[in-house]
Design a protein around this motif. Sequence first.
Motif, PDB file in Angstrom:
ATOM      1  N   ILE A  41      -6.117   4.965  -3.766  1.00  0.00           N
ATOM      2  CA  ILE A  41      -4.735   5.049  -3.294  1.00  0.00           C
ATOM      3  C   ILE A  41      -4.146   6.426  -3.591  1.00  0.00           C
ATOM      4  CG2 ILE A  41      -2.403   4.115  -3.558  1.00  0.00           C
ATOM      5  CD1 ILE A  41      -3.753   1.420  -4.232  1.00  0.00           C
ATOM      6  N   ALA A  42      -3.553   7.014  -2.563  1.00  0.00           N
ATOM      7  CA  ALA A  42      -2.807   8.261  -2.713  1.00  0.00           C
ATOM      8  C   ALA A  42      -1.322   7.929  -2.690  1.00  0.00           C
ATOM      9  CB  ALA A  42      -3.149   9.228  -1.582  1.00  0.00           C
ATOM     10  N   VAL A  43      -0.617   8.270  -3.764  1.00  0.00           N
ATOM     11  CA  VAL A  43       0.820   8.007  -3.877  1.00  0.00           C
ATOM     12  C   VAL A  43       1.568   9.289  -3.553  1.00  0.00           C
ATOM     13  CG1 VAL A  43       2.692   7.320  -5.409  1.00  0.00           C
ATOM     14  CG2 VAL A  43       0.451   6.217  -5.615  1.00  0.00           C
ATOM     15  N   LEU A  44       2.389   9.269  -2.498  1.00  0.00           N
ATOM     16  CA  LEU A  44       3.152  10.435  -2.071  1.00  0.00           C
ATOM     17  C   LEU A  44       4.572  10.336  -2.621  1.00  0.00           C
ATOM     18  CD1 LEU A  44       0.699  10.424  -0.128  1.00  0.00           C
ATOM     19  CD2 LEU A  44       2.204  11.430   1.597  1.00  0.00           C
ATOM     20  N   THR A  45       4.960  11.320  -3.417  1.00  0.00           N
ATOM     21  CA  THR A  45       6.256  11.283  -4.102  1.00  0.00           C
ATOM     22  C   THR A  45       7.296  12.177  -3.429  1.00  0.00           C
ATOM     23  OG1 THR A  45       5.617  13.074  -5.602  1.00  0.00           O
ATOM     24  CG2 THR A  45       5.116  10.815  -6.301  1.00  0.00           C
ATOM     25  N   TYR A  50      12.445  12.565  -8.784  1.00  0.00           N
ATOM     26  CA  TYR A  50      11.754  12.391 -10.066  1.00  0.00           C
ATOM     27  C   TYR A  50      10.279  12.097  -9.809  1.00  0.00           C
ATOM     28  CZ  TYR A  50      16.623  11.852 -11.379  1.00  0.00           C
ATOM     29  OH  TYR A  50      17.974  12.046 -11.527  1.00  0.00           O
ATOM     30  N   PRO A  51       9.552  13.056  -9.240  1.00  0.00           N
ATOM     31  CA  PRO A  51       8.177  12.785  -8.814  1.00  0.00           C
ATOM     32  C   PRO A  51       7.227  12.452  -9.954  1.00  0.00           C
ATOM     33  CG  PRO A  51       8.683  15.129  -8.650  1.00  0.00           C
ATOM     34  CD  PRO A  51       9.972  14.430  -8.918  1.00  0.00           C
ATOM     35  N   GLN A  52       7.392  13.086 -11.108  1.00  0.00           N
ATOM     36  CA  GLN A  52       6.483  12.804 -12.217  1.00  0.00           C
ATOM     37  C   GLN A  52       6.632  11.357 -12.681  1.00  0.00           C
ATOM     38  OE1 GLN A  52       4.199  14.982 -13.138  1.00  0.00           O
ATOM     39  NE2 GLN A  52       5.003  16.572 -11.787  1.00  0.00           N
ATOM     40  N   GLU A  53       7.880  10.928 -12.859  1.00  0.00           N
ATOM     41  CA  GLU A  53       8.137   9.567 -13.327  1.00  0.00           C
ATOM     42  C   GLU A  53       7.646   8.536 -12.310  1.00  0.00           C
ATOM     43  OE1 GLU A  53      10.189  12.080 -13.272  1.00  0.00           O
ATOM     44  OE2 GLU A  53      11.471  12.162 -15.068  1.00  0.00           O
ATOM     45  N   ALA A  54       7.921   8.788 -11.018  1.00  0.00           N
ATOM     46  CA  ALA A  54       7.474   7.851  -9.976  1.00  0.00           C
ATOM     47  C   ALA A  54       5.956   7.786  -9.920  1.00  0.00           C
ATOM     48  CB  ALA A  54       8.042   8.275  -8.625  1.00  0.00           C
ATOM     49  N   GLY A  55       5.317   8.934 -10.045  1.00  0.00           N
ATOM     50  CA  GLY A  55       3.864   8.964 -10.025  1.00  0.00           C
ATOM     51  C   GLY A  55       3.257   8.175 -11.163  1.00  0.00           C
ATOM     52  N   ILE A  56       3.797   8.329 -12.346  1.00  0.00           N
ATOM     53  CA  ILE A  56       3.296   7.595 -13.521  1.00  0.00           C
ATOM     54  C   ILE A  56       3.456   6.096 -13.320  1.00  0.00           C
ATOM     55  CG2 ILE A  56       3.766   7.104 -15.956  1.00  0.00           C
ATOM     56  CD1 ILE A  56       4.431  10.126 -16.248  1.00  0.00           C
ATOM     57  N   GLU A  57       4.610   5.669 -12.793  1.00  0.00           N
ATOM     58  CA  GLU A  57       4.871   4.238 -12.608  1.00  0.00           C
ATOM     59  C   GLU A  57       3.908   3.611 -11.606  1.00  0.00           C
ATOM     60  OE1 GLU A  57       7.407   0.639 -13.053  1.00  0.00           O
ATOM     61  OE2 GLU A  57       6.393   2.171 -14.231  1.00  0.00           O
ATOM     62  N   ASP A  59       0.985   4.832 -10.611  1.00  0.00           N
ATOM     63  CA  ASP A  59      -0.368   4.913 -11.165  1.00  0.00           C
ATOM     64  C   ASP A  59      -0.613   3.711 -12.066  1.00  0.00           C
ATOM     65  OD1 ASP A  59      -2.831   5.619 -12.171  1.00  0.00           O
ATOM     66  OD2 ASP A  59      -2.172   7.481 -13.099  1.00  0.00           O
ATOM     67  N   ARG A  60       0.398   3.384 -12.894  1.00  0.00           N
ATOM     68  CA  ARG A  60       0.270   2.251 -13.808  1.00  0.00           C
ATOM     69  C   ARG A  60       0.074   0.942 -13.050  1.00  0.00           C
ATOM     70  NH1 ARG A  60       3.023  -1.904 -15.011  1.00  0.00           N
ATOM     71  NH2 ARG A  60       4.807  -1.243 -13.744  1.00  0.00           N
ATOM     72  N   VAL A  61       0.934   0.675 -12.075  1.00  0.00           N
ATOM     73  CA  VAL A  61       0.895  -0.637 -11.426  1.00  0.00           C
ATOM     74  C   VAL A  61      -0.336  -0.783 -10.540  1.00  0.00           C
ATOM     75  CG1 VAL A  61       2.390  -0.017  -9.463  1.00  0.00           C
ATOM     76  CG2 VAL A  61       2.252  -2.388 -10.203  1.00  0.00           C
ATOM     77  N   PHE A  62      -0.704   0.247  -9.775  1.00  0.00           N
ATOM     78  CA  PHE A  62      -1.877   0.129  -8.915  1.00  0.00           C
ATOM     79  C   PHE A  62      -3.165   0.032  -9.732  1.00  0.00           C
ATOM     80  CE2 PHE A  62       0.685   2.335  -5.405  1.00  0.00           C
ATOM     81  CZ  PHE A  62       0.957   1.130  -4.769  1.00  0.00           C
ATOM     82  N   SER A  63      -3.226   0.756 -10.842  1.00  0.00           N
ATOM     83  CA  SER A  63      -4.394   0.650 -11.724  1.00  0.00           C
ATOM     84  C   SER A  63      -4.464  -0.736 -12.346  1.00  0.00           C
ATOM     85  CB  SER A  63      -4.328   1.723 -12.811  1.00  0.00           C
ATOM     86  OG  SER A  63      -4.396   3.021 -12.247  1.00  0.00           O
ATOM     87  N   HIS A  64      -3.311  -1.263 -12.761  1.00  0.00           N
ATOM     88  CA  HIS A  64      -3.256  -2.606 -13.344  1.00  0.00           C
ATOM     89  C   HIS A  64      -3.736  -3.672 -12.357  1.00  0.00           C
ATOM     90  CE1 HIS A  64      -1.780  -6.130 -15.502  1.00  0.00           C
ATOM     91  NE2 HIS A  64      -1.098  -6.471 -14.423  1.00  0.00           N
ATOM     92  N   LEU A  65      -3.440  -3.460 -11.071  1.00  0.00           N
ATOM     93  CA  LEU A  65      -3.834  -4.421 -10.045  1.00  0.00           C
ATOM     94  C   LEU A  65      -5.299  -4.285  -9.646  1.00  0.00           C
ATOM     95  CD1 LEU A  65      -0.620  -4.332  -7.826  1.00  0.00           C
ATOM     96  CD2 LEU A  65      -1.380  -6.206  -9.299  1.00  0.00           C
ATOM     97  N   GLY A  66      -5.984  -3.278 -10.170  1.00  0.00           N
ATOM     98  CA  GLY A  66      -7.422  -3.196  -9.974  1.00  0.00           C
ATOM     99  C   GLY A  66      -7.922  -2.119  -9.044  1.00  0.00           C
TER     100      GLY A  66
END
Length: 275
Positions: A41-45, A50-57, A59-66
């Motif tokens: 998944i490529a997340v476009l901010t 607040y691109p850094q904060e959105a990217g971290i969030e 990244d966390r949820v998509f990684s958590h979902l597998g």
Amino acid sequence: MSESIESKGPLVIIGGAEDKHENCTILREFVRLAGGIDAHIAVLTAATAYPQEAGIEYDRVFSHLGAAAVDIVHTEEPDDANSPQLLEIVADATGVFFTGGDQSRVIRVVQDSLLEDLLHKRHREGIVVGGTSAGAAIMSEVMIAEGDSTTHPYLNAVEMSKGMGFLSQVLVDQHFAQRGRLGRLLTALLLEPHVLGLGIDENTAVVVQGDDLEVIGAGAVTVVDESETSHNNLSRLLKDEAMAVFGVKLHILPHGYRFNLKTRQPSVPEGSLVP
């Protein structure tokens, strides 16, 4: 509407404020459509301040979902949208996701770039494209750039601009019930006749595959069809004057309900008890 919606990859268009901590129903479906545990998944901010904060969030949820891989694509200036490194990420992605923020920022940074060309190429090749809030607004060919909420329809209630054009003949508004945006969507549709309106509530999404649209999430989608109206006063209006319109067709679709974008007809879920 006689022309068929062009067959491309799926779209997941979210009304904003989607669940990122509990069942994650909508984002879970996005990951599934992107390939499940093989998803890249490529997340476009581009939309957010607040691109850094959105990217971290995300990244966390998509990684958590597998998802197998999550890459963050920051495009804060137009030159960034021509970066070979960022283009390589999108070229390898199985799903692209636009965060929320300001839809006009996406247009300023991404439109008329190599990144925009590549996004459309990858979508035509079948990858899923998703977006939330501002990332939902950009999906249509013409979008609501900004406008008044909780108001009756009037001539200058909305400002329209060119969108990213992943979805044709449809206009999207987001945070719909929560911000009382029926008036501004009606205004936008009078300014863009024969386009179908989708008002998507928070924590709610439409999944579009071909001509078929399915609603998922906790709220509802308001489908507004002005194609067969019998009267409006648009030609006689001055600034700030109220609009009149007769014969608007309205559908309210909660989770599991479907809508055909070609025939403009809703359908009930299989197994539902219909009186």
